[in-house]
Scaffold this motif. Structure first.
Motif, PDB file in Angstrom:
ATOM      1  N   THR A 166     -40.600 -25.644  55.255  1.00 18.98           N
ATOM      2  CA  THR A 166     -39.946 -26.361  56.351  1.00 18.98           C
ATOM      3  C   THR A 166     -39.186 -27.573  55.835  1.00 18.98           C
ATOM      4  O   THR A 166     -39.698 -28.339  55.022  1.00 18.98           O
ATOM      5  N   GLY A 167     -37.983 -27.741  56.323  1.00 19.13           N
ATOM      6  CA  GLY A 167     -37.204 -28.943  56.041  1.00 19.13           C
ATOM      7  C   GLY A 167     -36.395 -28.923  54.769  1.00 19.13           C
ATOM      8  O   GLY A 167     -35.565 -29.811  54.552  1.00 19.13           O
ATOM      9  N   VAL A 168     -36.626 -27.932  53.902  1.00 15.55           N
ATOM     10  CA  VAL A 168     -35.931 -27.945  52.611  1.00 15.55           C
ATOM     11  C   VAL A 168     -35.030 -26.721  52.455  1.00 15.55           C
ATOM     12  O   VAL A 168     -35.390 -25.622  52.884  1.00 15.55           O
ATOM     13  N   PRO A 169     -33.865 -26.908  51.863  1.00 19.92           N
ATOM     14  CA  PRO A 169     -33.008 -25.759  51.562  1.00 19.92           C
ATOM     15  C   PRO A 169     -33.589 -24.962  50.405  1.00 19.92           C
ATOM     16  O   PRO A 169     -34.524 -25.414  49.738  1.00 19.92           O
ATOM     17  N   MET A 170     -33.028 -23.829  50.159  1.00 18.63           N
ATOM     18  CA  MET A 170     -33.537 -22.936  49.116  1.00 18.63           C
ATOM     19  C   MET A 170     -32.352 -22.297  48.398  1.00 18.63           C
ATOM     20  O   MET A 170     -31.326 -22.002  49.010  1.00 18.63           O
ATOM     21  N   LYS A 171     -32.496 -22.108  47.108  1.00 21.71           N
ATOM     22  CA  LYS A 171     -31.420 -21.496  46.335  1.00 21.71           C
ATOM     23  C   LYS A 171     -31.934 -20.221  45.668  1.00 21.71           C
ATOM     24  O   LYS A 171     -32.995 -20.237  45.024  1.00 21.71           O
ATOM     25  N   ILE A 172     -31.204 -19.129  45.840  1.00 16.19           N
ATOM     26  CA  ILE A 172     -31.530 -17.859  45.182  1.00 16.19           C
ATOM     27  C   ILE A 172     -30.391 -17.510  44.245  1.00 16.19           C
ATOM     28  O   ILE A 172     -29.227 -17.405  44.681  1.00 16.19           O
ATOM     29  N   ILE A 173     -30.697 -17.334  42.981  1.00 13.92           N
ATOM     30  CA  ILE A 173     -29.691 -17.035  41.962  1.00 13.92           C
ATOM     31  C   ILE A 173     -29.912 -15.627  41.427  1.00 13.92           C
ATOM     32  O   ILE A 173     -31.039 -15.278  41.032  1.00 13.92           O
ATOM     33  N   PHE A 174     -28.871 -14.810  41.438  1.00 15.72           N
ATOM     34  CA  PHE A 174     -28.959 -13.453  40.911  1.00 15.72           C
ATOM     35  C   PHE A 174     -28.395 -13.438  39.491  1.00 15.72           C
ATOM     36  O   PHE A 174     -27.281 -13.909  39.247  1.00 15.72           O
ATOM     37  N   ARG A 175     -29.185 -12.864  38.558  1.00 12.59           N
ATOM     38  CA  ARG A 175     -28.717 -12.738  37.176  1.00 12.59           C
ATOM     39  C   ARG A 175     -28.911 -11.307  36.702  1.00 12.59           C
ATOM     40  O   ARG A 175     -29.903 -10.651  37.051  1.00 12.59           O
ATOM     41  N   GLU A 176     -27.968 -10.876  35.897  1.00 15.09           N
ATOM     42  CA  GLU A 176     -28.062  -9.508  35.389  1.00 15.09           C
ATOM     43  C   GLU A 176     -29.130  -9.429  34.306  1.00 15.09           C
ATOM     44  O   GLU A 176     -29.192 -10.258  33.407  1.00 15.09           O
ATOM     45  N   ARG A 177     -29.992  -8.385  34.416  1.00 17.68           N
ATOM     46  CA  ARG A 177     -31.022  -8.196  33.386  1.00 17.68           C
ATOM     47  C   ARG A 177     -30.397  -7.520  32.187  1.00 17.68           C
ATOM     48  O   ARG A 177     -29.693  -6.509  32.320  1.00 17.68           O
ATOM     49  N   ARG A 178     -30.632  -8.079  31.020  1.00 22.88           N
ATOM     50  CA  ARG A 178     -30.077  -7.504  29.806  1.00 22.88           C
ATOM     51  C   ARG A 178     -31.185  -7.192  28.825  1.00 22.88           C
ATOM     52  O   ARG A 178     -32.125  -7.934  28.716  1.00 22.88           O
TER      53      ARG A 178
END
Length: 437
Positions: free
Chosen positions: A425-437
């Motif tokens: 609650t109350g906080v933003p969230m960041k989702i980062i997609f990275r390619e698996r190598r």
């Protein structure tokens, strides 16, 4: 937490400030027209050079002429100058130094801010032989640029990064910085006064009566807070017709250096686009946000369901802030004001929350089984592995087959899955997609 430096572009009309602004932020956000005074509002944009982000402010041209918007433009520019860490003073190469340039410079001399002299509309074919004339201004070696053709912009950006302050980037860890933002006359000063238990701020029914941005120190339950109240004009006088414009730069500066943003609304009046714009900037800066619905005492015909109805109304207007808590208060009558500390503590705890990698992977595996990713950009997203990384806001890195397959709606779905399992609650969230190598 690092704060971004603020850079203001200042100069007389028609020297190419807006074109320079667009060139640096790499988008056509400012209106560009070959008519002096066309940029009447300050505009801001995010810029970055050599991995250093900063906020760029475009101001209207300061003029000696008694034009329709001359006084308002001068006030706006002075506010931008006051809030900026660094000033770009722009001249027109083809005109040389004009009396209006000297008038602007007299304002800048009083600021004690670092100033970069930018000579715009320069063509490499021109023989630059006026170095002594420009050096006489006392601002050092000028940077020659052509905003239209991109000449010299890299050199200018190098100079900007070199002159941005570094000492104040890291703020103290022993206090929480709270920005109180909102359009003029929503009750920000009354709220801060109620928290402090004293009349530190001037309170008036006239919008914009807070004459400065003031940091107030307070301690509650052994936690130290620094509360920044931002409001209307720094300029004395009665310029109220465009007053909403003047609160933007104050809010931007305050939000930029805060840990938690309190977005204040006057709940006795309809929500406006200006409310949404200020909240939008805090959202874009990935700041934790609490919405304060002030002046509850002025809401007429209240019943047991009034607060729920008002919350639904706020939620519908601020859909992008679905994670934000909403607190209904009356600053004047001191109703529920101190409850804000409880919510800030909740937000602060949620910022520090960490999810075990094994649990996180279980959540995403189930999410994919229940609702597989849609086809997007010629393929379907597959998540192989995920983990939470160290960052100011909760940040999750997902290793996938191809980040290009991630549709924004699926990103939102994955965020909702995390929020359903854990209280963020109350906080933003960041989702980062990275390619698996």
């Amino acid at each position: 937490m690092k704060k971004k430096g603020i850079v203001a572009i200042v100069g007389r009309p028609n020297v190419g400030k807006s074109t320079l602004f667009n060139r640096i932020i790499k988008e056509k956000k400012s209106i560009v027209e070959d008519v002096p005074g066309v940029t009447r509002d300050r505009l801001y944009g995010d810029a970055e050079w050599l991995t250093v982000p900063f906020i760029l402010i475009d101001t209207g041209g300061i003029t000696l002429q008694d034009t329709k918007f001359a006084k308002e433009i001068k006030v706006q520019a002075e506010i931008a100058i006051k809030e900026a860490d660094l000033i770009l003073f722009v001249l027109n190469y083809k005109d040389g130094i004009c009396p209006e340039d000297n008038a602007v410079l007299r304002i800048l001399y009083k600021t004690n801010k670092p100033i970069i002299l930018v000579i715009n509309k320069y063509d490499k074919k021109d023989d630059f032989n006026s170095s002594y004339e420009y050096m006489s201004l006392g601002l050092g070696e000028p940077i020659l640029v052509s905003s239209t053709h991109g000449i010299g912009i890299g050199d200018l950006l190098d100079k900007i990064i070199e002159n941005l302050p570094k000492a104040n980037e890291e703020q103290s860890n022993d206090e929480i910085k709270i920005a109180v933002v909102g359009k003029p006359n929503v009750g920000k000063s009354s709220f801060v006064n109620a928290l402090l238990g004293e009349k530190r701020m001037i309170v008036s029914e006239i919008p914009g009566t807070t004459t400065d941005s003031v940091d107030s120190k307070i301690e509650f339950d052994n936690i130290k807070y620094s509360i920044i109240d931002t409001a209307g004009l720094r300029k004395k006088g009665k310029i109220y017709e465009n007053i909403e414009k003047y609160s933007y730069i104050r809010s931007i500066s305050s939000i930029n250096k805060s840990d938690v943003v309190l977005l204040m609304l006057d709940i006795s009046l309809p929500i406006t686009d200006h409310d949404s714009n200020i909240g939008g900037f805090a959202y874009e800066e990935s700041k934790p946000i609490i919405i304060i619905a002030n002046k509850w005492d002025l809401v007429e015909k209240k019943d047991s369901n009034s607060m729920n109805k008002k919350e639904t109304e706020i939620r519908s207007y601020f859909k992008y802030l679905s994670y934000a808590k909403i607190l209904f208060i009356s600053a004047v009558e001191n109703i529920r004001v101190k409850k804000i500390f409880e919510l800030i503590s909740l937000v602060n705890a949620n910022l520090k929350k960490r999810i075990k990698t094994s649990v996180l992977n279980e959540i995403f595996n189930k999410a994919q089984l229940i609702n597989p990713a849609p086809n997007h950009n010629g393929g379907r997203l597959k998540i192989y592995y995920s983990s939470q990384v160290e960052a100011y806001i909760p940040t999750f890195v997902l290793f996938v087959n191809n980040p290009g397959y991630a549709h924004f709606s699926y990103r939102r779905y994955l965020e909702n899955q995390i929020r359903q399992h854990f209280d963020f609650t109350g906080v933003p969230m960041k989702i980062i997609f990275r390619e698996r190598r």
